[in-house]
Design an enzyme around this catalytic site. Sequence first.
Site, PDB file in Angstrom:
ATOM      1  N   SER A   1       0.841  -1.200   0.000  1.00 13.91           N
ATOM      2  CA  SER A   1       0.000   0.000   0.000  1.00 13.91           C
ATOM      3  C   SER A   1       0.874   1.249   0.000  1.00 13.91           C
ATOM      4  O   SER A   1       1.848   1.320   0.748  1.00 13.91           O
ATOM      5  CB  SER A   1      -0.871   0.049   1.261  1.00 13.91           C
TER       6      SER A   1
ATOM      7  N   HIS B   1      -4.762  -1.169  -4.793  1.00  9.94           N
ATOM      8  CA  HIS B   1      -3.855  -2.179  -5.342  1.00  9.94           C
ATOM      9  C   HIS B   1      -4.169  -2.368  -6.819  1.00  9.94           C
ATOM     10  O   HIS B   1      -5.236  -2.865  -7.174  1.00  9.94           O
ATOM     11  CB  HIS B   1      -4.025  -3.525  -4.625  1.00  9.94           C
TER      12      HIS B   1
ATOM     13  N   HIS C   1      -4.378 -10.952  -1.330  1.00  6.01           N
ATOM     14  CA  HIS C   1      -4.308 -11.326   0.077  1.00  6.01           C
ATOM     15  C   HIS C   1      -5.200 -12.540   0.332  1.00  6.01           C
ATOM     16  O   HIS C   1      -6.207 -12.732  -0.343  1.00  6.01           O
ATOM     17  CB  HIS C   1      -4.793 -10.159   0.957  1.00  6.01           C
TER      18      HIS C   1
ATOM     19  N   TYR D   1      -7.272 -12.899   2.679  1.00  6.90           N
ATOM     20  CA  TYR D   1      -8.629 -12.507   3.085  1.00  6.90           C
ATOM     21  C   TYR D   1      -9.543 -12.200   1.902  1.00  6.90           C
ATOM     22  O   TYR D   1     -10.751 -12.076   2.053  1.00  6.90           O
ATOM     23  CB  TYR D   1      -8.599 -11.309   4.060  1.00  6.90           C
ATOM     24  N   GLU D   2      -8.959 -12.075   0.713  1.00  7.49           N
ATOM     25  CA  GLU D   2      -9.809 -11.824  -0.457  1.00  7.49           C
ATOM     26  C   GLU D   2     -10.544 -13.097  -0.898  1.00  7.49           C
ATOM     27  O   GLU D   2     -11.406 -13.050  -1.778  1.00  7.49           O
ATOM     28  CB  GLU D   2      -8.967 -11.269  -1.607  1.00  7.49           C
TER      29      GLU D   2
ATOM     30  N   ALA E   1       2.491  -2.214   4.100  1.00  7.94           N
ATOM     31  CA  ALA E   1       2.087  -1.257   5.144  1.00  7.94           C
ATOM     32  C   ALA E   1       1.630  -2.098   6.330  1.00  7.94           C
ATOM     33  O   ALA E   1       1.000  -3.141   6.138  1.00  7.94           O
ATOM     34  CB  ALA E   1       0.957  -0.382   4.643  1.00  7.94           C
TER      35      ALA E   1
ATOM     36  N   MET F   1      -1.155  -8.161   6.981  1.00  3.94           N
ATOM     37  CA  MET F   1      -2.066  -9.192   6.454  1.00  3.94           C
ATOM     38  C   MET F   1      -1.557  -9.845   5.175  1.00  3.94           C
ATOM     39  O   MET F   1      -2.340 -10.456   4.450  1.00  3.94           O
ATOM     40  CB  MET F   1      -3.443  -8.563   6.172  1.00  3.94           C
ATOM     41  N   SER F   2      -0.258  -9.707   4.877  1.00  3.79           N
ATOM     42  CA  SER F   2       0.153 -10.180   3.550  1.00  3.79           C
ATOM     43  C   SER F   2       1.439 -10.988   3.460  1.00  3.79           C
ATOM     44  O   SER F   2       1.528 -11.915   2.657  1.00  3.79           O
ATOM     45  CB  SER F   2       0.331  -8.959   2.629  1.00  3.79           C
TER      46      SER F   2
ATOM     47  N   ASN G   1       0.174   2.981  10.842  1.00  9.25           N
ATOM     48  CA  ASN G   1      -0.640   3.360  12.004  1.00  9.25           C
ATOM     49  C   ASN G   1      -0.121   2.627  13.225  1.00  9.25           C
ATOM     50  O   ASN G   1       0.561   1.614  13.101  1.00  9.25           O
ATOM     51  CB  ASN G   1      -2.114   2.959  11.769  1.00  9.25           C
TER      52      ASN G   1
ATOM     53  N   HIS H   1      -8.972   1.810   6.595  1.00 10.38           N
ATOM     54  CA  HIS H   1      -8.106   1.540   5.447  1.00 10.38           C
ATOM     55  C   HIS H   1      -7.619   2.862   4.839  1.00 10.38           C
ATOM     56  O   HIS H   1      -6.489   2.969   4.369  1.00 10.38           O
ATOM     57  CB  HIS H   1      -8.871   0.712   4.404  1.00 10.38           C
TER      58      HIS H   1
HETATM   59  N1  HPA Z   1      -3.137  -4.348  11.288  1.00  7.73           N
HETATM   60  C1  HPA Z   1      -2.985  -5.220  10.282  1.00  7.73           C
HETATM   61  N2  HPA Z   1      -2.600  -4.869   9.072  1.00  7.73           N
HETATM   62  C2  HPA Z   1      -2.321  -3.578   8.845  1.00  7.73           C
HETATM   63  C3  HPA Z   1      -2.464  -2.598   9.846  1.00  7.73           C
HETATM   64  C4  HPA Z   1      -2.886  -3.009  11.129  1.00  7.73           C
HETATM   65  O1  HPA Z   1      -3.026  -2.211  12.078  1.00  7.73           O
HETATM   66  N3  HPA Z   1      -2.117  -1.408   9.298  1.00  7.73           N
HETATM   67  C5  HPA Z   1      -1.769  -1.669   8.014  1.00  7.73           C
HETATM   68  N4  HPA Z   1      -1.899  -2.964   7.730  1.00  7.73           N
END
Ligand code: HPA
Length: 276
Positions: A31, A62, A84, A86-87, A114, A212-213, A236, A248
């Site tokens: 990202s 993406h 990902h 989760y998709e 990210a 998550m990736s 974050n 997001h």
């Molecule tokens: N958690 C999981 N995946 C992420 C986060 C998060 O806080 N920020 C960016 N990708």
Amino acid sequence: MNQVYEKLIKCRDIVQKKVNLVPQVALVLGSGLGGYADEIDAVATVSYSEIEGFPVSTVPGHQGRFVFGHVGDVPVVVMQGRVHYYEGYSMSDVVLPMRLMGLLGAKTLFLTNAVGGVNQSYRAGDFMLINDHILYNVPSPLIGENIEQLGTRFPDMSEIYKKSLNEKIRAAASSLDIKLQEGVYIQFTGPSFETPAEIRACAALGADVVGMSTACEAIAANHMGLNVCGISCVANLAAGLSKTPLTHEEVQEEADKAAPKFKALVTESIKRFGKA
Ligand code: HPA
């Protein structure tokens, strides 16, 4: 033949008909970094939709294509957009792109992403060199019949993120005066952000950032003998550490802000990978 391998070979043949550049480095853009692909000296692009059976990303921000070209003198293939777990794709589809780039000739896989910061000393906008990972509650991409053509049934994972590449990334960061944290990435499935209790668990497990990736991609690449490295951009502070609910949009915004420095670091690192 193993069905996963058969699909992989078909994808490789389609791409090789379109492109004859043999990449040395495969780069996966996370990202915020998507725009990096526009900056490289491109010789060809292949949209994922042109490759029959190839998984296509459904996540806003993406894009979906490979860009082939050069960073300095180094031949590269860049993935502009990843898929990902989760998709809803199978794990073998999630890691198909990494395996494909390996079969196209790449020796090094450079992963970017990210993440949420778990380590209390991290701040949004920080970069972290990934020196190890934890695959948490996410199935291994190696489950199922082993693909002998790629690697062994029980691969060693004691140095997934190659020390020799990490040294070059550290040197690149220092030459650009970019502060680089260093630590452990933990992968959750998403797509929900974690709960504060889960983030406390991440910290107790020894993780510094959560995403998550990436860990599953690194496992598949290490299985087939690629040299792997990765950098996370802290978008974050993870749940419970941040005063505001996570979105997001916030992740994308912060990743976009960090992008110019991130791009410089990636370019300088790849140039150094090209040197012995
Ligand atoms: N958690 C999981 N995946 C992420 C986060 C998060 O806080 N920020 C960016 N990708």
